[in-house]
Write an enzyme that holds these catalytic residues in place. Structure first.
Site, PDB file in Angstrom:
ATOM      1  N   SER A   1       0.864  -1.265  -0.114  1.00 30.86           N
ATOM      2  CA  SER A   1       0.051  -0.087  -0.034  1.00 30.86           C
ATOM      3  C   SER A   1       0.966   1.147  -0.041  1.00 30.86           C
ATOM      4  O   SER A   1       0.507   2.376  -0.635  1.00 30.86           O
ATOM      5  CB  SER A   1      -0.972  -0.060   1.064  1.00 30.86           C
TER       6      SER A   1
ATOM      7  N   HIS B   1       0.460   4.823   4.612  1.00 31.34           N
ATOM      8  CA  HIS B   1      -0.189   5.070   3.128  1.00 31.34           C
ATOM      9  C   HIS B   1       0.511   6.710   2.933  1.00 31.34           C
ATOM     10  O   HIS B   1       0.890   7.006   1.847  1.00 31.34           O
ATOM     11  CB  HIS B   1      -1.719   5.309   3.347  1.00 31.34           C
TER      12      HIS B   1
END
Length: 510
Positions: A290, A341
């Site tokens: 991610s 993220h």
């Protein structure tokens, strides 16, 4: 006289394309109607040129209405709040009836946000071009005397060549390289997932730790490779499928824009940035691509920084919406490593600034991005390794202690849990695990103190009562041993070991 209108038509086209930077979006088959756009222009987003000899103003009114409808359709497709269009007629004659009232103010259909401002350029009166010059604040120079077909062809060639060259150059921006490393990383992460499934399961904590998940205690012990290995690990099939799909689309886009080698650097740097941010701000175990995938968002945002008009005309709006949705999910759904993220997003943006675009150089800008990246990474690493206690939580400490116990490294487990328990606010489970490690290293008195704390905080902790009974039995204190054995057996009557211990105490005491 048709040459006069042709010359003015293509002169205006060349003026808008070459001097004002408008892009051609449609040219009619007879080359009498031309649509241009420049969404970044403050006032005129689109221009429609029509070479037509006007006769009656009611025809012109109907044509203006059709033009407004087309503009409204384009506005909706692009998601723009407004769409001001400049509609220019190049004509030999003015309408024979009253027409001024139809073009005094911009026309805007009811319940629409596209407006049409109309100008009439009369071929016999070059002064009518002054209205165009007033809007764009740049002179529009015409040849003196009569115009020839050669003059018209020269202007047409210049305008169309510039438009084609601009379109080709923009298209090349999205086709510098073909996806290669995107597919390599997809293959690697799928292969690693299958490997994890055979080695204990991709959701098994021990397996994830063993094969490279981000785990703060081991990074603090010097396993720096864990800043990169989490990129190819995924926790569960859904996690793998979501990240593989995102990588397929985003990775391909970034690799086409920046090329293979730059993409590889951006992806790995973003993965490092995501893991580093997770290391600093999230003490829990984590894995997944991610952070690196968010780095692809960062690379596309850098594209928007350098080429804002092209970015927003092509993919900008969609990219920002998808990025916003993903960040919103990260902040609202528990269990998502949003620090990773955001770290990946920033890492990808900074890495892209370092490498910039293929065949283009901005040395000073690239140096500034390099310096900023180095200072940020060094500062975070220094903070993390100088403040290790901030990077651990109870869950992490207990997982690491269990790994040590599983490997029969009892002293390491005891030392880690003792440091954590001494900081206060530890749960009964942490105290119990510490007592187990202390029993294994022979520190029975400390283990007894910690087990008494456990049963005080949680009287139903049957394992703690059982271990206390064993310690008291070893200390030859049958009364206390019996008391805790009875507690353990009463809380867990189906546990044979508890009943056997109670019977043993009863026999010994008798």
């Amino acid at each position: 006289m048709a040459v006069q209108e042709d010359y003015l038509f293509w002169k205006l086209a060349d003026y808008f394309i070459s001097d004002q930077g408008y892009r051609m979006i449609q040219l009619s088959g007879d080359q009498d109607e031309l649509w241009l756009e420049k969404m970044e222009h403050k006032t005129i987003k689109a221009i429609r040129l029509l070479k037509y000899n006007l006769d009656w103003s009611n025809w012109m009114q109907r044509d203006i209405e059709v033009t407004a409808q087309k503009a409204e359709s384009v506005r909706k497709q692009l998601g723009k709040r407004e769409m001001p269009v400049l509609n220019i007629y190049v004509t030999k004659y003015l309408p024979v009836d009253d027409y001024e009232f139809r073009i005094t103010d911009p026309f805007m259909p009811e319940n629409a946000k596209a407006s049409v401002q109309t100008l009439i350029i009369e071929s016999g009166k070059p002064d009518s071009l002054s209205a165009v010059e007033a809007i764009f604040e740049k002179p529009l120079t015409l040849l003196s005397g009569n115009y020839t077909e050669m003059d018209v062809d020269a202007l047409k060639h210049a305008a169309l060549s510039k438009a084609v060259k601009t379109a080709k150059k923009e298209k090349e921006m999205f086709n510098f390289g073909k996806p290669f490393f995107t597919y390599i990383f997809i293959f690697i992460q799928v292969s690693v997932f299958l490997f994890l499934e055979t080695m204990g399961g991709s959701t098994d904590t021990s397996t994830l730790i063993k094969y490279g998940a981000k785990f703060n205690p081991l990074i603090l012990e010097g396993e720096w490779l864990r800043f990169l290995t989490p990129i190819v690990l995924h926790i569960g099939l859904l996690h793998l499928l979501m990240n593989t799909l995102a990588l397929f689309y985003l990775g391909s886009a970034v690799e086409r824009v920046y090329g293979n080698i730059r993409f590889l650097f951006i992806y790995l740097a973003a993965g490092f940035g995501g893991t580093l941010a997770s290391f600093i701000f999230s003490p829990t175990l984590s894995a997944g691509a991610s952070g690196a995938i968010f780095g692809c968002f960062g690379a596309l945002l850098y594209f928007g920084l350098i080429y804002p008009s092209l970015f927003f005309r092509t993919m900008g709006f969609n990219i920002l919406v998808v990025l916003g949705i993903n960040l919103a999910f990260g902040f609202t759904i528990p269990g998502i490593d949003n620090a990773g993220h955001i770290g990946g997003l920033i890492g990808g943006f900074l890495a892209t600034g370092i490498v910039h675009f293929p065949k283009k150089k901005r040395p000073l800008l690239q140096f500034l991005f390099l310096a900023a990246s180095f200072c940020l990474a060094a500062g975070l690493l220094k903070y993390g390794f100088n403040e290790p206690g901030r990077l651990l939580n109870e869950q992490t400490a207990m997982v690491m202690a269990q790994e040590h116990i599983h490997a029969e490294e009892y002293e390491q487990a005891r030392s880690m849990l003792a440091d954590f328990v001494n900081e206060g606010n530890a749960s009964p489970e942490a105290y119990f695990l510490l007592s187990y490690a202390e029993i294994k290293v022979g520190q029975l008195e400390k283990a007894k103190v910690h087990l008494l704390h456990v049963v005080k905080e949680e009287a139903s902790f049957h394992e703690a009562h059982y271990n206390l009974a064993l310690i008291y039995l070893d200390e030859e204190d049958p009364e206390k041993a019996r008391h805790h054995a009875q507690k353990a057996a009463g809380l867990k009557p189906d546990q044979e070991e508890y009943q056997k211990l109670l019977n043993q105490i009863e026999l010994t005491d008798s």
